[in-house]
Design a protein around this motif. Sequence first.
Motif, PDB file in Angstrom:
ATOM      1  N   TYR A 162       0.906  -1.212  -0.029  1.00 39.89           N
ATOM      2  CA  TYR A 162       0.011   0.132   0.103  1.00 39.89           C
ATOM      3  C   TYR A 162       0.991   1.049  -0.012  1.00 39.89           C
ATOM      4  CZ  TYR A 162      -4.669  -1.918   0.267  1.00 39.89           C
ATOM      5  OH  TYR A 162      -5.773  -2.572  -0.008  1.00 39.89           O
ATOM      6  N   TYR A 163       2.064   1.239   0.711  1.00 42.40           N
ATOM      7  CA  TYR A 163       3.018   2.297   0.822  1.00 42.40           C
ATOM      8  C   TYR A 163       3.465   2.319  -0.542  1.00 42.40           C
ATOM      9  CZ  TYR A 163       7.042   5.176   1.423  1.00 42.40           C
ATOM     10  OH  TYR A 163       8.108   6.009   1.535  1.00 42.40           O
ATOM     11  N   LEU A 164       3.995   1.452  -1.350  1.00 45.71           N
ATOM     12  CA  LEU A 164       4.556   1.977  -2.716  1.00 45.71           C
ATOM     13  C   LEU A 164       3.297   2.254  -3.574  1.00 45.71           C
ATOM     14  CD1 LEU A 164       6.664  -1.526  -3.316  1.00 45.71           C
ATOM     15  CD2 LEU A 164       7.344   0.875  -2.592  1.00 45.71           C
ATOM     16  N   ALA A 165       2.093   1.734  -3.474  1.00 42.95           N
ATOM     17  CA  ALA A 165       1.002   2.088  -4.423  1.00 42.95           C
ATOM     18  C   ALA A 165       0.629   3.746  -4.194  1.00 42.95           C
ATOM     19  CB  ALA A 165      -0.169   1.252  -4.226  1.00 42.95           C
ATOM     20  N   TYR A 192      -2.022   1.459 -12.411  1.00 48.40           N
ATOM     21  CA  TYR A 192      -3.179   0.443 -11.930  1.00 48.40           C
ATOM     22  C   TYR A 192      -2.449  -0.738 -12.068  1.00 48.40           C
ATOM     23  CZ  TYR A 192      -7.280  -1.762 -12.328  1.00 48.40           C
ATOM     24  OH  TYR A 192      -8.710  -2.463 -11.928  1.00 48.40           O
ATOM     25  N   GLN A 193      -1.635  -1.142 -13.148  1.00 49.59           N
ATOM     26  CA  GLN A 193      -1.152  -2.319 -13.183  1.00 49.59           C
ATOM     27  C   GLN A 193      -0.273  -2.949 -11.973  1.00 49.59           C
ATOM     28  OE1 GLN A 193       1.045  -2.839 -17.089  1.00 49.59           O
ATOM     29  NE2 GLN A 193       1.213  -4.935 -16.818  1.00 49.59           N
ATOM     30  N   LEU A 194       0.517  -1.748 -11.578  1.00 47.86           N
ATOM     31  CA  LEU A 194       1.240  -1.947 -10.272  1.00 47.86           C
ATOM     32  C   LEU A 194       0.381  -2.185  -9.288  1.00 47.86           C
ATOM     33  CD1 LEU A 194       3.958  -1.576  -8.791  1.00 47.86           C
ATOM     34  CD2 LEU A 194       3.415   0.780  -8.435  1.00 47.86           C
ATOM     35  N   CYS A 195      -0.670  -1.494  -8.985  1.00 51.77           N
ATOM     36  CA  CYS A 195      -1.472  -1.874  -7.835  1.00 51.77           C
ATOM     37  C   CYS A 195      -1.985  -3.305  -7.902  1.00 51.77           C
ATOM     38  CB  CYS A 195      -2.623  -0.584  -7.903  1.00 51.77           C
ATOM     39  SG  CYS A 195      -2.115   1.051  -7.442  1.00 51.77           S
ATOM     40  N   SER A 196      -2.323  -3.307  -9.116  1.00 53.85           N
ATOM     41  CA  SER A 196      -3.109  -4.954  -9.453  1.00 53.85           C
ATOM     42  C   SER A 196      -1.895  -5.953  -8.787  1.00 53.85           C
ATOM     43  CB  SER A 196      -3.338  -5.024 -10.706  1.00 53.85           C
ATOM     44  OG  SER A 196      -4.058  -6.223 -11.004  1.00 53.85           O
ATOM     45  N   LEU A 197      -0.686  -5.771  -9.304  1.00 57.25           N
ATOM     46  CA  LEU A 197       0.401  -6.612  -8.910  1.00 57.25           C
ATOM     47  C   LEU A 197       0.551  -6.818  -7.430  1.00 57.25           C
ATOM     48  CD1 LEU A 197       3.285  -6.171 -11.561  1.00 57.25           C
ATOM     49  CD2 LEU A 197       2.271  -8.241 -10.967  1.00 57.25           C
ATOM     50  N   LEU A 198       0.706  -5.604  -6.906  1.00 61.24           N
ATOM     51  CA  LEU A 198       0.840  -5.395  -5.408  1.00 61.24           C
ATOM     52  C   LEU A 198      -0.404  -5.729  -4.435  1.00 61.24           C
ATOM     53  CD1 LEU A 198       2.584  -2.004  -5.111  1.00 61.24           C
ATOM     54  CD2 LEU A 198       3.813  -4.092  -5.013  1.00 61.24           C
ATOM     55  N   GLY A 199      -1.555  -6.183  -5.269  1.00 62.03           N
ATOM     56  CA  GLY A 199      -2.634  -6.762  -4.502  1.00 62.03           C
ATOM     57  C   GLY A 199      -3.443  -5.419  -3.911  1.00 62.03           C
ATOM     58  N   VAL A 200      -3.234  -4.095  -4.390  1.00 62.61           N
ATOM     59  CA  VAL A 200      -3.900  -3.015  -3.909  1.00 62.61           C
ATOM     60  C   VAL A 200      -5.461  -2.917  -4.602  1.00 62.61           C
ATOM     61  CG1 VAL A 200      -3.717  -0.521  -3.338  1.00 62.61           C
ATOM     62  CG2 VAL A 200      -1.805  -2.268  -2.950  1.00 62.61           C
ATOM     63  N   ASP A 201      -6.389  -2.871  -3.942  1.00 61.43           N
ATOM     64  CA  ASP A 201      -7.507  -2.964  -4.601  1.00 61.43           C
ATOM     65  C   ASP A 201      -8.289  -1.240  -4.681  1.00 61.43           C
ATOM     66  OD1 ASP A 201      -7.902  -5.506  -4.803  1.00 61.43           O
ATOM     67  OD2 ASP A 201      -8.534  -5.973  -2.841  1.00 61.43           O
ATOM     68  N   GLU A 202      -7.936  -0.434  -3.701  1.00 62.07           N
ATOM     69  CA  GLU A 202      -8.306   0.949  -3.525  1.00 62.07           C
ATOM     70  C   GLU A 202      -7.592   1.890  -4.436  1.00 62.07           C
ATOM     71  OE1 GLU A 202      -7.554  -1.188  -1.159  1.00 62.07           O
ATOM     72  OE2 GLU A 202      -9.122  -1.291   0.240  1.00 62.07           O
ATOM     73  N   PHE A 203      -7.347   1.508  -5.734  1.00 63.88           N
ATOM     74  CA  PHE A 203      -6.589   2.197  -6.796  1.00 63.88           C
ATOM     75  C   PHE A 203      -7.319   3.850  -6.483  1.00 63.88           C
ATOM     76  CE2 PHE A 203      -6.245   4.123 -11.112  1.00 63.88           C
ATOM     77  CZ  PHE A 203      -5.003   4.187 -11.115  1.00 63.88           C
ATOM     78  N   ASN A 204      -8.721   3.884  -6.651  1.00 55.95           N
ATOM     79  CA  ASN A 204      -9.318   5.265  -6.882  1.00 55.95           C
ATOM     80  C   ASN A 204      -9.079   6.044  -5.739  1.00 55.95           C
ATOM     81  OD1 ASN A 204      -9.924   5.064  -9.627  1.00 55.95           O
ATOM     82  ND2 ASN A 204     -11.624   3.846  -9.158  1.00 55.95           N
ATOM     83  N   SER A 205      -9.588   5.295  -4.495  1.00 50.97           N
ATOM     84  CA  SER A 205      -9.456   6.140  -3.223  1.00 50.97           C
ATOM     85  C   SER A 205      -8.103   6.437  -2.862  1.00 50.97           C
ATOM     86  CB  SER A 205     -10.170   5.337  -2.176  1.00 50.97           C
ATOM     87  OG  SER A 205      -9.549   4.364  -1.811  1.00 50.97           O
ATOM     88  N   LEU A 206      -7.190   5.810  -2.994  1.00 51.47           N
ATOM     89  CA  LEU A 206      -5.689   5.930  -2.749  1.00 51.47           C
ATOM     90  C   LEU A 206      -5.021   7.282  -3.488  1.00 51.47           C
ATOM     91  CD1 LEU A 206      -3.613   2.806  -2.252  1.00 51.47           C
ATOM     92  CD2 LEU A 206      -4.430   4.257  -0.756  1.00 51.47           C
ATOM     93  N   GLN A 207      -5.811   7.579  -4.453  1.00 48.18           N
ATOM     94  CA  GLN A 207      -5.212   9.021  -5.195  1.00 48.18           C
ATOM     95  C   GLN A 207      -5.597  10.038  -4.568  1.00 48.18           C
ATOM     96  OE1 GLN A 207      -6.044   9.032  -9.647  1.00 48.18           O
ATOM     97  NE2 GLN A 207      -7.038   6.983  -9.349  1.00 48.18           N
TER      98      GLN A 207
END
Length: 185
Positions: free
Chosen positions: A94-97, A116-131
């Motif tokens: 999550y830190y990296l994402a 988005y691909q990075l977040c997917s690889l890292l298993g981070v689902d909250e792509f939009n909210s993390l922005q």
Amino acid sequence: MEYEDILAALNVKQLNKLKDSNLRFSEILGLEIPFYDGLGFPPALIPIANSIGSFQYFGAFLYDIVDSKVSFVDLMIDDSELFEIGLNEKQFCYYLARRSLQDYLEEDPDISSEIYQLCSLLGVDEFNSLQTIDEQNYLRLDVFRSGIPKYFQTRQGGTTYGKTGFDLEAVAKLKRLKKSAVNFS
């Protein structure tokens, strides 16, 4: 034994997927993955990445050798400072994402598909909210229910477990002695 094997033995599996991807980590994270093995690091650190343009490693810090327990850290070599940024692999992901979304997406919106691909690889689902999330709400995410890394609690170096792998106070003392010796001559 390769670093990837060591990480796998420590049950750090999500991050091992990064080395096999063809993402441009330098452009979406400011990191070199796999890491450059020429800067030197303490034996308790298993490097995962290093920063582009500075002497800094990100990796798993083995704070308990007997039980093979790790936390994830940012090691600033020049300052001899170790900052705990994840108590477990998921928090580190999550830190990296978040780093990628906040530091790199704003500069170059064209890399959003790679992030988005990075977040997917890292298993981070909250792509939009993390922005858009601020730090206070970031630390309220479910991933932090198990605990909050020391750096986010205190903005100071070290680890939650109080072990850093090398004596930061001794390093600071040596720097002071070296500086006073230079001033003396």
